[in-house]
Design an enzyme around this catalytic site. Structure first.
Site, mmCIF file in Angstrom:
data_model
loop_
_atom_site.group_PDB
_atom_site.id
_atom_site.type_symbol
_atom_site.label_atom_id
_atom_site.label_comp_id
_atom_site.label_asym_id
_atom_site.label_seq_id
_atom_site.Cartn_x
_atom_site.Cartn_y
_atom_site.Cartn_z
ATOM 1 N N HIS A 64 -22.268 -28.437 -6.539
ATOM 2 C CA HIS A 64 -23.323 -29.165 -5.842
ATOM 3 C C HIS A 64 -23.387 -30.617 -6.334
ATOM 4 O O HIS A 64 -23.172 -30.884 -7.520
ATOM 5 C CB HIS A 64 -24.692 -28.510 -6.081
ATOM 6 C CG HIS A 64 -24.816 -27.136 -5.496
ATOM 7 N ND1 HIS A 64 -24.330 -26.024 -6.137
ATOM 8 C CD2 HIS A 64 -25.367 -26.703 -4.330
ATOM 9 C CE1 HIS A 64 -24.584 -24.954 -5.391
ATOM 10 N NE2 HIS A 64 -25.202 -25.334 -4.291
ATOM 11 N N ASP A 88 -21.753 -29.126 -2.289
ATOM 12 C CA ASP A 88 -22.862 -28.851 -1.372
ATOM 13 C C ASP A 88 -24.101 -29.701 -1.609
ATOM 14 O O ASP A 88 -24.378 -30.129 -2.733
ATOM 15 C CB ASP A 88 -23.288 -27.378 -1.487
ATOM 16 C CG ASP A 88 -22.359 -26.444 -0.747
ATOM 17 O OD1 ASP A 88 -21.209 -26.829 -0.477
ATOM 18 O OD2 ASP A 88 -22.779 -25.301 -0.458
#
Length: 257
Positions: free
Chosen positions: A225, A78
């Site tokens: 992430h 992400d």
């Protein structure tokens, strides 16, 4: 689903630098003018939101399962792309032969189209992660939600050279029935997660690996992430957890679409 408390703060700085408040306001006004009033619950896309051509609607339910079946995992990444960390994440994925789903923030994709194209060229999938990474967007108007989703879709598709995102992940899991319906009407399956590596908190690679090992029986979709700060711990955790998952007999796939 858990909400990452730090997500909106770091991204506000990036967004301000990349776009400026004036551009955001103009984008929202343009969408509202084309899509109708905020009270209209029928999702409509602007013409500019579909550079990839016609789209086919998909399911509105939030996907968690893997296309590869019960003993498979989906790696999802992400908030990028980020010029420092996305290439390192791509290197680790390539080293272990793993394909992942990259949930990109619109202005990040616009700022780094070369990285978006590298992600696509490596066989990974794209996911719309909105414009502003607003973890409270489920409390905002439908016009705001539409602007966030459709503008990011356009930015990502243009940055990729025409490859559209296949999924939509609400920041912090802030889905609404309206946002899910809108995304699905644009061919983007709402995407959740089962295992949060907690890498956003930078607890150390050991803690991230332990979290994945402990929680992967809960479901296949794992959250990491590649932006939002120093992601060296994430890179190290991926380098250790991917071979561990393979050793446990897991295959790697994409979320159901």
């Amino acid at each position: 689903m858990a909400r990452h408390g730090g997500g909106r703060g770091w991204y506000g700085k990036v967004l301000g630098a990349a776009l400026g408040v004036t551009v955001l306001a103009a984008g929202a006004s343009a969408w509202t003018a084309q899509a109708g009033s905020a009270g209209d619950s029928s999702p409509r896309a602007t013409a500019s939101a579909a550079p990839g051509g016609d789209v086919k609607a998909v399911g509105v339910t939030i996907a968690h399962a893997s296309e590869k079946g019960d003993h498979a995992v989906n790696i999802t990444i992400d908030d990028g792309p980020d010029p420092a960390w996305t290439p390192q994440v791509l290197d680790v994925l390539r080293e272990y032969g793993v394909k992942a789903t990259f949930c990109m923030v619109g202005p990040q994709a616009k700022a780094h189209p070369d990285l978006v194209k590298k992600v696509v060229a490596a066989g990974h999938r794209l996911c719309d992660h909105t414009v502003s990474h607003d973890t409270a967007m489920d409390t905002k108007s439908e016009a705001y939600q539409s602007q966030q989703i459709l503008d990011a879709e356009r930015m990502i598709t243009e940055a990729s050279g025409g490859v559209r995102p296949m999924y939509y992940r609400a920041p912090g899991g802030a889905f609404t029935p309206y946002s899910r319906k809108l995304a699905a009407s644009r061919g983007m399956r709402p995407l959740g997660w089962n295992v949060d590596s907690k890498d956003f908190e930078r607890p150390g690679a050991d803690a991230m690996v332990a979290t994945v090992q402990r929680e992967v029986p809960n479901g296949p979709t794992i959250l990491f992430h590649d932006a939002g700060g120093d992601r060296s711990q994430t890179v190290e955790a991926l380098r250790r957890v991917l071979p561990w998952l393979k050793g446990q007999g897991y295959s790697f796939g994409f979320p159901t679409h």
